[in-house]
Design a protein around this motif. Sequence first.
Motif, PDB file in Angstrom:
ATOM      1  N   LYS A   1     -58.786  -7.954  46.791  1.00 23.28           N
ATOM      2  CA  LYS A   1     -57.123  -7.834  47.085  1.00 23.28           C
ATOM      3  C   LYS A   1     -56.858  -6.941  47.096  1.00 23.28           C
ATOM      4  N   ALA A   2     -56.018  -5.996  47.321  1.00 22.71           N
ATOM      5  CA  ALA A   2     -55.500  -5.627  47.510  1.00 22.71           C
ATOM      6  C   ALA A   2     -54.505  -5.112  45.874  1.00 22.71           C
ATOM      7  N   ALA A   3     -55.147  -3.656  45.637  1.00 19.71           N
ATOM      8  CA  ALA A   3     -54.856  -3.353  44.040  1.00 19.71           C
ATOM      9  C   ALA A   3     -53.655  -1.968  43.912  1.00 19.71           C
ATOM     10  N   LEU A   4     -53.498  -1.303  45.343  1.00 14.01           N
ATOM     11  CA  LEU A   4     -53.227  -0.099  45.000  1.00 14.01           C
ATOM     12  C   LEU A   4     -52.231  -0.200  46.201  1.00 14.01           C
ATOM     13  N   LYS A   5     -51.032   0.068  46.763  1.00 14.83           N
ATOM     14  CA  LYS A   5     -49.499  -0.009  47.718  1.00 14.83           C
ATOM     15  C   LYS A   5     -49.114   1.661  47.351  1.00 14.83           C
ATOM     16  N   VAL A   6     -48.982   1.883  48.488  1.00 16.53           N
ATOM     17  CA  VAL A   6     -48.505   3.120  49.471  1.00 16.53           C
ATOM     18  C   VAL A   6     -46.784   2.933  50.266  1.00 16.53           C
ATOM     19  N   ASN A   7     -45.841   3.112  50.174  1.00 14.68           N
ATOM     20  CA  ASN A   7     -45.030   3.143  51.207  1.00 14.68           C
ATOM     21  C   ASN A   7     -44.693   4.654  51.527  1.00 14.68           C
ATOM     22  N   LEU A   8     -44.970   5.763  52.541  1.00 15.65           N
ATOM     23  CA  LEU A   8     -44.742   6.092  53.059  1.00 15.65           C
ATOM     24  C   LEU A   8     -43.561   6.531  54.536  1.00 15.65           C
ATOM     25  N   SER A   9     -42.018   6.383  54.225  1.00 14.63           N
ATOM     26  CA  SER A   9     -41.154   7.055  55.110  1.00 14.63           C
ATOM     27  C   SER A   9     -40.996   8.301  55.786  1.00 14.63           C
ATOM     28  N   ILE A  10     -40.727   8.129  56.926  1.00 18.95           N
ATOM     29  CA  ILE A  10     -40.784   9.655  58.198  1.00 18.95           C
ATOM     30  C   ILE A  10     -39.449   9.412  58.678  1.00 18.95           C
ATOM     31  N   ASP A  11     -38.651  10.279  58.946  1.00 19.44           N
ATOM     32  CA  ASP A  11     -37.680  10.403  59.858  1.00 19.44           C
ATOM     33  C   ASP A  11     -38.339  11.560  60.656  1.00 19.44           C
ATOM     34  N   ALA A  12     -38.908  11.690  61.889  1.00 25.18           N
ATOM     35  CA  ALA A  12     -39.241  12.333  62.706  1.00 25.18           C
ATOM     36  C   ALA A  12     -38.021  12.763  64.022  1.00 25.18           C
ATOM     37  N   ARG A  13     -36.977  12.417  63.581  1.00 26.36           N
ATOM     38  CA  ARG A  13     -36.286  12.540  65.285  1.00 26.36           C
ATOM     39  C   ARG A  13     -35.806  14.137  65.275  1.00 26.36           C
ATOM     40  N   PRO A  14     -35.414  14.409  67.066  1.00 25.39           N
ATOM     41  CA  PRO A  14     -34.674  15.487  66.888  1.00 25.39           C
ATOM     42  C   PRO A  14     -34.220  16.145  65.897  1.00 25.39           C
TER      43      PRO A  14
ATOM     44  N   TYR B   1     -48.253  10.467  67.344  1.00 26.96           N
ATOM     45  CA  TYR B   1     -47.613   9.502  66.832  1.00 26.96           C
ATOM     46  C   TYR B   1     -45.882   9.995  67.019  1.00 26.96           C
ATOM     47  N   LEU B   2     -45.520  11.180  66.526  1.00 28.07           N
ATOM     48  CA  LEU B   2     -43.726  11.977  65.911  1.00 28.07           C
ATOM     49  C   LEU B   2     -43.474  12.490  67.576  1.00 28.07           C
ATOM     50  N   HIS B   3     -43.349  11.649  68.829  1.00 27.47           N
ATOM     51  CA  HIS B   3     -43.591  11.899  69.991  1.00 27.47           C
ATOM     52  C   HIS B   3     -42.176  12.821  70.098  1.00 27.47           C
ATOM     53  N   ARG B   4     -40.940  12.638  69.080  1.00 29.42           N
ATOM     54  CA  ARG B   4     -39.763  12.762  69.557  1.00 29.42           C
ATOM     55  C   ARG B   4     -39.505  14.035  68.885  1.00 29.42           C
ATOM     56  N   LEU B   5     -40.316  13.982  67.652  1.00 31.29           N
ATOM     57  CA  LEU B   5     -40.682  15.915  66.893  1.00 31.29           C
ATOM     58  C   LEU B   5     -39.756  17.170  67.832  1.00 31.29           C
ATOM     59  N   GLY B   6     -39.021  17.846  67.427  1.00 27.95           N
ATOM     60  CA  GLY B   6     -39.375  19.244  68.167  1.00 27.95           C
ATOM     61  C   GLY B   6     -40.145  19.717  68.371  1.00 27.95           C
ATOM     62  N   ALA B   7     -39.685  21.512  68.486  1.00 26.11           N
ATOM     63  CA  ALA B   7     -41.026  22.390  68.199  1.00 26.11           C
ATOM     64  C   ALA B   7     -41.471  22.706  66.532  1.00 26.11           C
ATOM     65  N   SER B   8     -42.443  23.083  65.671  1.00 25.87           N
ATOM     66  CA  SER B   8     -43.254  23.481  64.533  1.00 25.87           C
ATOM     67  C   SER B   8     -42.691  23.721  64.019  1.00 25.87           C
TER      68      SER B   8
END
Length: 731
Positions: A574-587, A656-663
């Motif tokens: 069974k799972a013992a650790l949960k992680v939530n990761l939010s990313i806004d990678a819009r232009p 996966y972050l294909h809408r992200l702009g320049a570096s």
Amino acid sequence: MKGFPSGKTLLILLFAVFAQSVEAYPLTIEQRERLRRYLPRSFPKMENNEPMHVVAIGDSVMSAYTPLPSAWENGNILFTYPGVFLEKMALEWFYTGGMSLLNPPPGGRKKVSRYPGEQIRLENLATRDGFMLSGLQRTTTDAFLHKPDILLIQYGANDALAHTALDVYRRALEKTIENGKLAKADIIVLGPTPVNYGGGAMNWGSTRPYVSVAREVCAKHDVLFLDTGQHLMQIFAKGVDAETHPQAAMEVVGDSLLNIFAYGEELPFPERVHPGPKVHQVLGQALFDDLLNGTKPSDFSATAIAMHEDGGRVKVVLSLRNQTTEEKQGTIGALVVGTGMTPANPAQRFKIPAGKAAQLEFLYRRAVAGKTRGGDDLYVPLERDENTTQFCFVVEDTFGSEFLEVPLRVGPVSVAWKGKNFVNVTDRVRIEWDLVNGTDKAINGKYQIGMGESVAELVDFSLPPLGNKNFYAVFGFQGDAAKFQFQQDVWLDIHAEGKVIRFQREMEATRDMVVGQTVVMSPWASYTNAPPPGDPAKPAAATGTAAVRFDFDEAALRVQAAMRDIAIPDLGEKAALKVNLSIDARPGEEVRKFGFVDPLTFYFRGTDGAGMCEDVDLAAFGNGYNMRLDARGIRSTLSTQANGEKVIDITIPRSYLHRLGASDSLLGVKFEIIPAQGAQGFRENRGFVTHSSSFNFRNRTIHGPGPKDAEGLTTLRLSKDPVNSWSVRLY
């Protein structure tokens, strides 16, 4: 010509078809005008019996979730009121093939009708975890792939349970409607059904403010709005004997409304959100009647005034008018307002002659959530950015019951905070608000605003009757170089009409992160306000420490979190650790602005090894991300270091972050770690977060950006150069 009917025979055939059409298609002029207004694309197709495509977006109620799978095919919208509604439409306009489902659940039926012929095709894109922000997710990705004629929208149940701010709900619904209109779809908005949560004397108030907002937005955009909750109240909650005590009468009404959740003895627990099987037939028919004829006028109308009183109280004087030609008597009950305003006298009797009005007075108390940093009583906040407060009542008149919404400006003066999210803050921050006159006379007074230890001077103001004026104040801002985040009070005192009214908010500031920087995370419990004296609810203790670092290059975004002295139980498989990761990678022109994100959720066992990433939904990295992404491409591991630290590693491919702009772009991010508490499962109040712009009361979040709100994220700059800029959120 041989085989061709004679003129007389043809005339008889045409007359027969015409007669049949008239009998089954008896639209009045008023009905036709209504359909032309609200269904300009669909109505001509319906008249010509052309195939139609309908898309449904919404939450678990719309998605046909049932707590008792034997009630119908779980997840099959054919058997719920949207399906019934469309079946009635197909029957009315001679779609002999009825209504069919484009994407039935695995093993589920595609259609009910066995007959061939033209069909109304339904595509169900509703999800169990749908919030109004999910409307942006769907209408920027897959909602319009099949060029729908009609877009059905229903959100609000999850928003109510999660205490989504009404201004967030309002903006998300408006943007969803705008996207639908750009796609040239006809739009029907269904108000959320009632849920049996909400506190106060009656547990039915949670969704009604969202109903009021949805109705207002639809009126503004000339979109058809159908009130599911009002129908359920009128169908299932009958009137009460005239001799019944008012409080008892409201209890009878509330108990009878529970019949909408009737699943029988098979269900081992009481259901409070999802209507039972019998409800859907009657509700689908009632909504179809509304489509044709509009909403039946109420026997009552109401006007009211509301005034702030001392001690966090609000008084409402309500004028309830009998619009019929007969005397009316019954009971009116007040519902809770938002999360923190409860009626002190929740139910009253009335007797109103025909065409007359009765005046009733209700007093509401705001809950004390603790103490401010200055030692004053801290009340549960009111809505952040609304000019009106959504008051709601239940009215029964011996024969029937109904909801009655009364949006009010609260006098003498209220505050609608306009500036809520600030980016690139360095040395100062501008706080902006509207002062709202809740009376029909001009108001003169003074205001004073404070932020942290900075207090401005008293400033004169004047407001026209029922008018608004915009104000702002600029404060010096100095972040603590040793801290990643801090919180402070923001308050506004209004001196008017012999009263001093304080409007209190909290502010969180987070330093913008850069790649390679290690940031110490905060226990969620540090965001919980100290309980008021005598309240047994105390913030849950969290043990240990956690820190996180983000790295980024042309190959991937990497997240590494180190945990020390955090107890992670060994629960076997069974799972013992949960992680939530939010990313806004819009232009760059979109990132960190109003929009949808969907947290990636990872689960780990209590021992070292690979983690499991849940499916990546559309628009997980911001609305507009319309490519399907495979969760198997995201790697995650849990390992133990020589010094005893537990380390989480997550790698997300750059592709996966294909809408992200320049570096040199930036991301909006949030990271959360939640260890399991044995049999109690995962409890967010025992976890650690990078930040949490949330107002928490009794170990629950009751205000603040929800998990899918991009404005709730902080900034990660994709550069290694240190910065002295901050993200600031007022909540």
